[in-house]
Motif scaffolding. Structure first.
Motif, PDB file in Angstrom:
ATOM      1  N   UNK A   1       0.751  -1.109  -0.068  1.00  0.00           N
ATOM      2  CA  UNK A   1      -0.002  -0.131  -0.052  1.00  0.00           C
ATOM      3  C   UNK A   1       0.828   1.244   0.060  1.00  0.00           C
ATOM      4  N   UNK A   2       1.971   1.402  -0.344  1.00  0.00           N
ATOM      5  CA  UNK A   2       2.763   2.558  -0.308  1.00  0.00           C
ATOM      6  C   UNK A   2       2.541   3.169  -1.753  1.00  0.00           C
ATOM      7  N   UNK A   3       2.892   4.593  -1.531  1.00  0.00           N
ATOM      8  CA  UNK A   3       2.670   5.480  -2.412  1.00  0.00           C
ATOM      9  C   UNK A   3       3.999   5.198  -3.640  1.00  0.00           C
ATOM     10  N   UNK A   4       3.831   5.237  -4.792  1.00  0.00           N
ATOM     11  CA  UNK A   4       4.929   5.044  -5.695  1.00  0.00           C
ATOM     12  C   UNK A   4       5.237   6.134  -6.502  1.00  0.00           C
ATOM     13  N   UNK A   5       6.048   6.976  -6.236  1.00  0.00           N
ATOM     14  CA  UNK A   5       6.441   8.011  -7.082  1.00  0.00           C
ATOM     15  C   UNK A   5       7.272   7.793  -8.474  1.00  0.00           C
ATOM     16  N   UNK A   6       7.326   8.484  -9.329  1.00  0.00           N
ATOM     17  CA  UNK A   6       8.131   8.282 -10.679  1.00  0.00           C
ATOM     18  C   UNK A   6       8.806   9.401 -10.868  1.00  0.00           C
ATOM     19  N   UNK A   7       9.874   9.454 -11.030  1.00  0.00           N
ATOM     20  CA  UNK A   7      10.927  10.719 -11.197  1.00  0.00           C
ATOM     21  C   UNK A   7      11.751  10.727 -12.573  1.00  0.00           C
ATOM     22  N   UNK A   8      11.868  11.908 -13.197  1.00  0.00           N
ATOM     23  CA  UNK A   8      12.733  11.914 -14.258  1.00  0.00           C
ATOM     24  C   UNK A   8      12.807  13.184 -14.762  1.00  0.00           C
TER      25      UNK A   8
ATOM     26  N   UNK B   1      15.742  22.679 -19.482  1.00  0.00           N
ATOM     27  CA  UNK B   1      15.940  21.469 -18.653  1.00  0.00           C
ATOM     28  C   UNK B   1      14.573  21.202 -17.608  1.00  0.00           C
ATOM     29  N   UNK B   2      14.043  20.340 -17.552  1.00  0.00           N
ATOM     30  CA  UNK B   2      12.980  20.015 -16.736  1.00  0.00           C
ATOM     31  C   UNK B   2      13.322  18.792 -15.973  1.00  0.00           C
ATOM     32  N   UNK B   3      12.773  18.965 -14.480  1.00  0.00           N
ATOM     33  CA  UNK B   3      12.556  18.067 -13.518  1.00  0.00           C
ATOM     34  C   UNK B   3      11.322  17.805 -12.880  1.00  0.00           C
ATOM     35  N   UNK B   4      10.719  16.695 -13.006  1.00  0.00           N
ATOM     36  CA  UNK B   4       9.512  16.606 -12.171  1.00  0.00           C
ATOM     37  C   UNK B   4       9.199  15.277 -11.470  1.00  0.00           C
ATOM     38  N   UNK B   5       8.089  15.119 -10.744  1.00  0.00           N
ATOM     39  CA  UNK B   5       7.961  13.928 -10.059  1.00  0.00           C
ATOM     40  C   UNK B   5       6.531  13.667 -10.057  1.00  0.00           C
ATOM     41  N   UNK B   6       5.924  12.536 -10.268  1.00  0.00           N
ATOM     42  CA  UNK B   6       4.297  12.384  -9.900  1.00  0.00           C
ATOM     43  C   UNK B   6       4.024  10.918  -9.255  1.00  0.00           C
ATOM     44  N   UNK B   7       2.652  10.789  -9.187  1.00  0.00           N
ATOM     45  CA  UNK B   7       2.421   9.417  -8.675  1.00  0.00           C
ATOM     46  C   UNK B   7       1.005   9.277  -9.123  1.00  0.00           C
TER      47      UNK B   7
ATOM     48  N   UNK C   1       6.562   6.902   4.026  1.00  0.00           N
ATOM     49  CA  UNK C   1       6.787   5.528   3.745  1.00  0.00           C
ATOM     50  C   UNK C   1       6.553   5.228   2.289  1.00  0.00           C
ATOM     51  N   UNK C   2       7.022   6.078   1.533  1.00  0.00           N
ATOM     52  CA  UNK C   2       6.734   5.918  -0.093  1.00  0.00           C
ATOM     53  C   UNK C   2       8.089   5.531  -0.804  1.00  0.00           C
ATOM     54  N   UNK C   3       7.980   5.311  -2.055  1.00  0.00           N
ATOM     55  CA  UNK C   3       8.885   4.649  -2.700  1.00  0.00           C
ATOM     56  C   UNK C   3       9.138   5.652  -4.018  1.00  0.00           C
ATOM     57  N   UNK C   4      10.321   5.974  -4.493  1.00  0.00           N
ATOM     58  CA  UNK C   4      10.491   6.877  -5.722  1.00  0.00           C
ATOM     59  C   UNK C   4      11.247   6.053  -6.741  1.00  0.00           C
ATOM     60  N   UNK C   5      10.674   6.007  -7.784  1.00  0.00           N
ATOM     61  CA  UNK C   5      11.369   5.317  -8.774  1.00  0.00           C
ATOM     62  C   UNK C   5      12.367   6.351  -9.640  1.00  0.00           C
ATOM     63  N   UNK C   6      13.398   5.965  -9.998  1.00  0.00           N
ATOM     64  CA  UNK C   6      14.379   6.616 -10.774  1.00  0.00           C
ATOM     65  C   UNK C   6      15.369   5.961 -11.617  1.00  0.00           C
ATOM     66  N   UNK C   7      15.909   6.498 -12.778  1.00  0.00           N
ATOM     67  CA  UNK C   7      16.918   5.798 -13.525  1.00  0.00           C
ATOM     68  C   UNK C   7      18.184   5.654 -12.841  1.00  0.00           C
ATOM     69  N   UNK C   8      19.170   5.250 -13.337  1.00  0.00           N
ATOM     70  CA  UNK C   8      20.514   4.928 -12.849  1.00  0.00           C
ATOM     71  C   UNK C   8      21.622   6.074 -13.455  1.00  0.00           C
ATOM     72  N   UNK C   9      20.930   7.462 -13.696  1.00  0.00           N
ATOM     73  CA  UNK C   9      21.926   8.545 -14.199  1.00  0.00           C
ATOM     74  C   UNK C   9      22.797   8.862 -12.891  1.00  0.00           C
ATOM     75  N   UNK C  10      24.031   9.335 -13.635  1.00  0.00           N
ATOM     76  CA  UNK C  10      25.055   9.581 -12.696  1.00  0.00           C
ATOM     77  C   UNK C  10      24.736  10.453 -11.514  1.00  0.00           C
ATOM     78  N   UNK C  11      24.004  11.414 -11.743  1.00  0.00           N
ATOM     79  CA  UNK C  11      23.734  12.456 -10.828  1.00  0.00           C
ATOM     80  C   UNK C  11      22.724  11.876  -9.771  1.00  0.00           C
TER      81      UNK C  11
END
Length: 432
Positions: free
Chosen positions: A154-161, A206-212, A256-266
């Motif tokens: 039941x955790x909220x999952x956020x997606x970042x990119x 350049x744009x950065x954002x996060x959502x669920x 208690x959330x989860x943040x999904x992101x890619x493996x970029x160097x930064x």
């Protein structure tokens, strides 16, 4: 300049010795003796001097193909496994070249791209099949298991990119009134011909954002002007910029959330860099001693690195992961080139389309406002649909891994080779 000085000095002082002449030219021009001697020698032998142009750095095939196309190539290969076909180089080249959205690739270039995507050839009987490297398959399997478990909890999952938007971004399709024949005709009818599209893409944001599933996080949008003229927008971001933005976003997320992101160097700046083979032996010894390891006898470098690997799990930590823990959040990193598993990748086209359809000034400040409005229009109902599509991709990749595992481990019959192409006689392979 060197040749002109040489001619002048030879005319003024014809009896000057060669070494003295070279030294005099070097002193007057401020150019090193070696370059002066090389230039005069070339002039004497050929009668001219070539310009010492810098060697042009040409991008490799890996640099020319962006992450989206790399992902599309990987999906082409997965498509063969889903159809119970064993992918071979010949089949893949044909599939890529038949797709108008992908660049044509000769087999030699394709092999370089496949290596970049962590593919390798695996022996099946006397033939080979194209499979993904074991470590990538393990990474993907663990990722899918983890995100499924977090959903069940039941955790909220956020997606970042991150992405980019050009100031000149506009719609490539327009409606045309065929009854209007000219600007004058439009003026007389009280119509406008509309704004003229820019000749180039212009400056870049350049744009950065996060959502669920609840939509984009309010106040989570970061926009800044690109300063580098590079094809890859990732070059604009660095660990400090991302860290500062991430610090501001974390308090806006649910507990208690989860943040999904890619493996970029930064995204993956180490809190305490762990020694690698490129480190000097003395630095590796000092690192081990700082971790309380006793070095009571002489050891070769590879033995020291083996000791590093034994304690690596305790010290191989990322800066933002440790920061997220302070807010009771977990970072979940995507496998390389798996953008279809990141739901925000499906949201970006919706935001950019809004910008394209409403961009009339082509100014960065106005484009930024359109980005904010476009993100607000991607409502939670849309986000839930995008996440459902992402779940479907997870299920497909999970199935593919089991299909490949079945083919590689089971008796699938005799494989035949024709003109270097490999195929399977078994047409009933399933993930069961």
């Amino acid at each position: 300049m060197i040749v002109n000085l040489y001619k002048a000095k030879k005319q003024q002082q014809p009896g000057m010795k060669y070494k003295e002449l070279m030294a005099s030219i070097s002193a007057d021009s401020g150019i090193g003796m070696r370059k002066v001697i090389q230039t005069i020698s070339e002039y004497k032998n050929t009668g001219e001097c070539k310009s010492p142009n810098k060697t042009k750095i040409r991008p490799t095939i890996i640099d020319k193909i962006d992450d989206f196309n790399k992902n599309a190539i990987r999906q082409k290969i997965h498509g063969f496994w889903l159809r119970n076909e064993i992918p071979t180089t010949k089949k893949i080249v044909q599939a890529i070249n038949d797709d108008p959205d992908l660049p044509n690739l000769p087999s030699t270039s394709l092999r370089r791209v496949l290596k970049e995507l962590n593919f390798e050839f695996t022996k099946i009987n006397r033939n080979s099949a194209l499979t993904e490297r074991a470590d990538l398959v393990v990474w993907r399997q663990k990722y899918i298991e983890d995100i499924r478990r977090y959903r069940d909890e039941g955790r909220t999952i956020y997606f970042l990119d991150e992405t980019w938007v050009n100031a000149g971004q506009c719609s490539s399709k327009v409606s045309i009134d065929t009854s209007v024949k000219s600007h004058t005709d439009a003026f007389l009818k009280g119509l406008t011909t509309g704004p003229k599209n820019p000749s180039g893409e212009g400056k870049r944001l350049i744009v950065v954002h996060i959502g669920s599933a609840d939509g984009f996080v309010e106040g989570g949008l970061l926009c800044f002007e690109s300063k580098k003229n590079t094809a890859d927008y990732h070059d604009e971001m660095n660990g400090d910029t991302f860290y500062d933005w991430f610090c501001g976003v974390l308090p806006r997320l649910k507990d208690n959330c989860v943040i999904v992101m890619d493996n970029a160097s930064y995204h993956s700046v180490k809190k305490d860099p762990v020694p690698t083979t490129t480190w000097k032996k003395e630095d590796i010894q000092n690192w081990l001693k700082s971790k309380g390891v006793v070095l009571d006898k002489p050891m070769v470098k590879f033995r020291l690195l083996d000791m590093v690997n034994e304690i690596r799990p305790r010290h191989d930590k990322y800066v933002i992961d440790e920061l997220a823990k302070q807010y009771d959040c977990i970072i979940l990193r995507l496998p390389p080139y798996h953008c279809e598993l990141n739901a925000i990748e499906l949201a970006w086209p919706l935001v950019k389309n809004y910008v394209s359809m409403n961009n009339t000034t082509f100014k960065l400040a106005d484009v930024k406002q359109l980005l904010i409005e476009g993100a607000e229009r991607v409502k939670p109902t849309i986000w839930k649909n995008l996440i459902s599509q992402t779940k479907a991709e997870e299920d497909k990749l999970w199935k593919i891994d089991f299909i490949v595992d079945y083919v590689l481990s089971a008796e699938v019959g005799t494989l035949t080779t024709t003109n270097g192409d490999t195929s399977s006689d078994d047409s009933s392979i399933t993930s069961d």
